[in-house]
Write an enzyme that holds these catalytic residues in place. Structure first.
Site, PDB file in Angstrom:
ATOM      1  N   LYS A   1      24.072  29.814 -20.451  1.00 32.60           N
ATOM      2  CA  LYS A   1      24.066  30.962 -20.702  1.00 32.60           C
ATOM      3  C   LYS A   1      22.810  31.320 -21.542  1.00 32.60           C
ATOM      4  CE  LYS A   1      25.483  34.943 -19.155  1.00 32.60           C
ATOM      5  NZ  LYS A   1      26.163  35.488 -17.817  1.00 32.60           N
TER       6      LYS A   1
ATOM      7  N   ASP B   1      21.875  38.937 -15.380  1.00 32.53           N
ATOM      8  CA  ASP B   1      22.974  39.345 -16.121  1.00 32.53           C
ATOM      9  C   ASP B   1      22.746  40.692 -16.748  1.00 32.53           C
ATOM     10  OD1 ASP B   1      25.876  38.154 -17.149  1.00 32.53           O
ATOM     11  OD2 ASP B   1      24.798  39.201 -19.036  1.00 32.53           O
TER      12      ASP B   1
HETATM   13  P1  NDP Z   1      23.797  45.632 -15.517  1.00 24.71           P
HETATM   14  O1  NDP Z   1      22.935  45.749 -16.451  1.00 24.71           O
HETATM   15  O2  NDP Z   1      23.414  45.694 -13.968  1.00 24.71           O
HETATM   16  O3  NDP Z   1      24.831  46.642 -15.601  1.00 24.71           O
HETATM   17  C1  NDP Z   1      25.863  47.000 -16.839  1.00 24.71           C
HETATM   18  C2  NDP Z   1      26.381  48.262 -16.861  1.00 24.71           C
HETATM   19  O4  NDP Z   1      27.388  48.114 -17.863  1.00 24.71           O
HETATM   20  C3  NDP Z   1      25.592  49.458 -17.035  1.00 24.71           C
HETATM   21  O5  NDP Z   1      26.067  50.486 -16.557  1.00 24.71           O
HETATM   22  C4  NDP Z   1      25.492  49.269 -18.668  1.00 24.71           C
HETATM   23  O6  NDP Z   1      25.395  50.719 -18.994  1.00 24.71           O
HETATM   24  C5  NDP Z   1      27.054  49.115 -18.691  1.00 24.71           C
HETATM   25  N1  NDP Z   1      27.147  48.476 -20.318  1.00 24.71           N
HETATM   26  C6  NDP Z   1      26.471  47.375 -20.602  1.00 24.71           C
HETATM   27  N2  NDP Z   1      26.579  47.192 -22.088  1.00 24.71           N
HETATM   28  C7  NDP Z   1      27.387  48.133 -22.348  1.00 24.71           C
HETATM   29  C8  NDP Z   1      28.033  48.472 -23.558  1.00 24.71           C
HETATM   30  N3  NDP Z   1      27.721  47.572 -24.629  1.00 24.71           N
HETATM   31  N4  NDP Z   1      28.914  49.527 -23.534  1.00 24.71           N
HETATM   32  C9  NDP Z   1      29.193  50.231 -22.387  1.00 24.71           C
HETATM   33  N5  NDP Z   1      28.693  49.994 -21.302  1.00 24.71           N
HETATM   34  C10 NDP Z   1      27.841  49.159 -21.192  1.00 24.71           C
HETATM   35  O7  NDP Z   1      24.756  44.224 -15.519  1.00 24.71           O
HETATM   36  P2  NDP Z   1      25.538  43.637 -14.628  1.00 24.71           P
HETATM   37  O8  NDP Z   1      26.334  44.554 -13.656  1.00 24.71           O
HETATM   38  O9  NDP Z   1      24.978  42.410 -13.936  1.00 24.71           O
HETATM   39  O10 NDP Z   1      26.776  42.839 -15.629  1.00 24.71           O
HETATM   40  C11 NDP Z   1      28.088  43.584 -15.865  1.00 24.71           C
HETATM   41  C12 NDP Z   1      29.159  42.440 -16.299  1.00 24.71           C
HETATM   42  O11 NDP Z   1      29.212  41.758 -15.114  1.00 24.71           O
HETATM   43  C13 NDP Z   1      28.634  41.799 -17.601  1.00 24.71           C
HETATM   44  O12 NDP Z   1      29.765  41.332 -18.251  1.00 24.71           O
HETATM   45  C14 NDP Z   1      28.116  40.426 -16.785  1.00 24.71           C
HETATM   46  O13 NDP Z   1      27.946  39.486 -17.715  1.00 24.71           O
HETATM   47  C15 NDP Z   1      28.922  40.430 -15.553  1.00 24.71           C
HETATM   48  N6  NDP Z   1      28.555  39.522 -14.682  1.00 24.71           N
HETATM   49  C16 NDP Z   1      27.505  39.769 -14.077  1.00 24.71           C
HETATM   50  C17 NDP Z   1      27.103  38.967 -12.798  1.00 24.71           C
HETATM   51  C18 NDP Z   1      25.866  39.163 -11.829  1.00 24.71           C
HETATM   52  O14 NDP Z   1      25.724  38.322 -10.933  1.00 24.71           O
HETATM   53  N7  NDP Z   1      25.175  40.081 -12.473  1.00 24.71           N
HETATM   54  C19 NDP Z   1      28.084  37.917 -12.408  1.00 24.71           C
HETATM   55  C20 NDP Z   1      29.424  37.837 -12.985  1.00 24.71           C
HETATM   56  C21 NDP Z   1      29.569  38.560 -14.228  1.00 24.71           C
HETATM   57  P3  NDP Z   1      23.977  51.111 -19.585  1.00 24.71           P
HETATM   58  O15 NDP Z   1      22.920  51.053 -18.470  1.00 24.71           O
HETATM   59  O16 NDP Z   1      24.083  52.663 -19.979  1.00 24.71           O
HETATM   60  O17 NDP Z   1      23.682  50.132 -20.454  1.00 24.71           O
HETATM   61  O1  2IT Z   2      28.068  35.694 -15.464  1.00 26.05           O
HETATM   62  C1  2IT Z   2      27.552  35.141 -14.516  1.00 26.05           C
HETATM   63  O2  2IT Z   2      28.199  34.508 -13.674  1.00 26.05           O
HETATM   64  C2  2IT Z   2      26.614  35.566 -14.004  1.00 26.05           C
HETATM   65  N1  2IT Z   2      25.746  36.423 -14.675  1.00 26.05           N
HETATM   66  C3  2IT Z   2      25.663  34.919 -12.951  1.00 26.05           C
HETATM   67  C4  2IT Z   2      25.198  33.710 -13.215  1.00 26.05           C
HETATM   68  C5  2IT Z   2      24.304  33.151 -12.278  1.00 26.05           C
HETATM   69  O3  2IT Z   2      23.798  31.942 -12.355  1.00 26.05           O
HETATM   70  O4  2IT Z   2      24.295  33.668 -10.714  1.00 26.05           O
END
Ligand code: NDP
Ligand code: 2IT
Length: 444
Positions: free
Chosen positions: A126, A166
């Site tokens: 990561k 992420d």
């Molecule tokens: P994005 O940046 O696309 O979206 C994140 C969302 O969560 C936004 O709405 C953001 O609001 C909100 N958010 C982020 N940080 C905070 C905080 N500290 N407090 C409150 N709200 C918060 O990220 P993803 O959707 O990609 O990721 C979301 C979660 O999923 C994370 O935990 C990530 O690690 C996990 N994840 C992501 C994957 C991927 O493929 N993208 C795969 C597996 C897991 P705002 O815009 O206002 O900051």
């Molecule tokens: O938390 C996760 O699994 C991710 N942000 C996706 C990682 C990836 O390599 O697609």
């Protein structure tokens, strides 16, 4: 003292001021007690747990870049290459002001077991930076990404370490990072996933984490004699994971009534209008408060509160530690039956235990959100064979992977006498493959 307790104590002592990393290690190692106890002598001799909790390599570096006023800014960049026993390091890059080494280590540690659960040949890593893309111009984001990659490119490659998106890292950032890698290294290779479709990206990668979460949840509900159609779903977050989780839940016949961002949350009793959310978040990069302009009957609330609504299923899809003990109590009081984590570690250990002991079916993120990284591994396969698969092909493989993950962890939980405890099942199933590969490869 038991081996598990000794190693938890060691991790806290050796990594002070990394509470999220302690939390992730505790959650995993507690679950592994039955396996570790059964192999204690061998695992101790091999220092297996000490090796599992220590990253193979952790990189921390300066990222200088110039803002639109001509001012030089300096951020800190990280890449933690945690475990390569089953494949090249794989895991996203988080861009958020809260990023520090402990957060990247917790995410990297989780990623090791998650990637193992996918059944695909990917190790765990990561990275990220405390850079905040919010409010920055496209040029500033590009300047930052180019500087980040100028250093990062020395340590990554299609067969060594393959970053992805992420929080805060989406298609725009991946594009700038990829361009800079290609320019410096002079190699056109699948060094990143989540790429645009015109330059090696995979169809369905954008949707994969959210869709995968729902494929997993559906299978888990079926195994528990339930159906997703007709259920009321509360989703947190309004980013990549949340939007496509909400889309698939709606497609499956459920009604999604909430979404949130870091400033507030929306409640729409008629079901969230996802076209409106996509325009607000993906096109305008604006705040959820704008949702009322599209749906005047919906409610917008400042601050936290998304878990106070009545729902059957809760899907935390924003960030770590966003579902606390009081939220768990409110969910149970409101009749919630299922919690499946789209984010990484969104539920505290205390809240998880409360949910489980009150009969809520609980799916941990490392299993439920593995569809994103699994589809990243499918993107790597397509890049290696220099072919692109159709949306339907990728989506069908994703469904198969999520269904298999559920059955593997269900079986692992049953095997060790923890039927229905999917936290224990996921940790054991993920751990077993990594341990097998580590032992086979000798002391390294
Ligand atoms: P994005 O940046 O696309 O979206 C994140 C969302 O969560 C936004 O709405 C953001 O609001 C909100 N958010 C982020 N940080 C905070 C905080 N500290 N407090 C409150 N709200 C918060 O990220 P993803 O959707 O990609 O990721 C979301 C979660 O999923 C994370 O935990 C990530 O690690 C996990 N994840 C992501 C994957 C991927 O493929 N993208 C795969 C597996 C897991 P705002 O815009 O206002 O900051
Ligand atoms: O938390 C996760 O699994 C991710 N942000 C996706 C990682 C990836 O390599 O697609």
């Amino acid at each position: 003292m038991s081996y598990v307790d000794e190693v938890i104590e060691l991790v806290v002592k050796q990594n002070p001021s990394e509470p999220e990393f302690h939390q992730a290690v505790k959650e995993v190692l507690e679950s592994l007690r039955p396996v570790v106890d059964a192999n204690e002598e061998k695992f101790r001799r091999e220092a297996l747990l000490e090796r599992i909790v220590n990253p193979e390599r952790q990189l921390k570096f300066r990222i200088p870049w110039v803002d639109d006023k001509g001012q030089v800014q300096v951020n800190t960049g990280y890449r933690v290459q945690f475990n390569s026993s089953i494949g090249p390091y794989k895991g996203g890059l988080r861009l958020h002001p809260s990023v520090n080494l402990g957060i990247i280590k917790f995410l990297g540690f989780e990623q090791v077991f998650k990637n193992s659960l996918t059944g695909l040949p990917i190790g765990g890593g990561k990275g990220g930076s405390d850079f905040d893309p919010k409010g920055k111009s496209d040029r500033e984001v590009m300047a930052f990404c180019q500087s980040y990659m100028t250093e990062l490119c020395k340590y990554i490659g299609a067969d060594t370490d393959v970053p992805a998106g992420d929080i805060g890292t989406g298609a725009r950032e991946i594009g700038y990072l990829f361009g800079q890698y290609k320019r410096i290294k002079g190699v056109y290779e699948g060094v990143l996933t989540g790429k645009g479709l015109s330059y090696g990206g995979s169809l369905a990668r954008k949707e994969a984490t959210g869709y995968g979460l729902l494929y997993f949840t559906k299978e888990m509900l079926i195994a528990n004699g339930m159906d997703i159609a007709g259920k009321i779903v509360a989703v947190s977050g309004a980013g990549n994971v949340a939007i496509y989780a909400a889309e698939k839940a709606t497609e499956m016949g459920a009604k999604v009534v909430t979404l949130s961002d870091s400033t507030g949350w929306i409640y729409d009793a008629e079901g969230i209008d996802l076209d409106a959310v996509k325009e607000i978040k993906e096109v305008k990069r604006a705040r959820l408060s704008e949702y009322k302009n599209y749906r005047p009957n919906a409610e917008y609330h400042e601050g936290k509160g998304v878990w106070t609504v009545k729902c059957d299923i809760a899907l935390p899809c924003a960030t770590q530690n966003e579902l606390l003990i009081d939220d768990a109590k409110a969910l149970v009081a409101n009749g919630c039956k299922v919690v499946a984590e789209g984010a990484n570690m969104p539920t505290t250990i205390e809240a998880t235990e409360y949910l489980q002991s009150n009969g809520v079916i609980f799916a941990p993120g490392k299993a439920a959100n593995a569809g994103g990284v699994a589809t990243s591994a499918l993107e790597m396969s397509q890049n290696s064979e220099r072919l692109s698969w159709t949306f339907e092909e990728v989506d069908a493989k994703l469904q198969r992977i999520m269904v298999d993950i559920f059955h593997n962890l269900d079986a692992a939980a049953k095997k060790y006498g923890f039927e229905g405890n999917y936290v224990v099942g996921a940790n054991i199933a993920g751990f077993e493959k990594v341990v097998d590969a580590m032992l086979a490869q000798g002391v390294c």
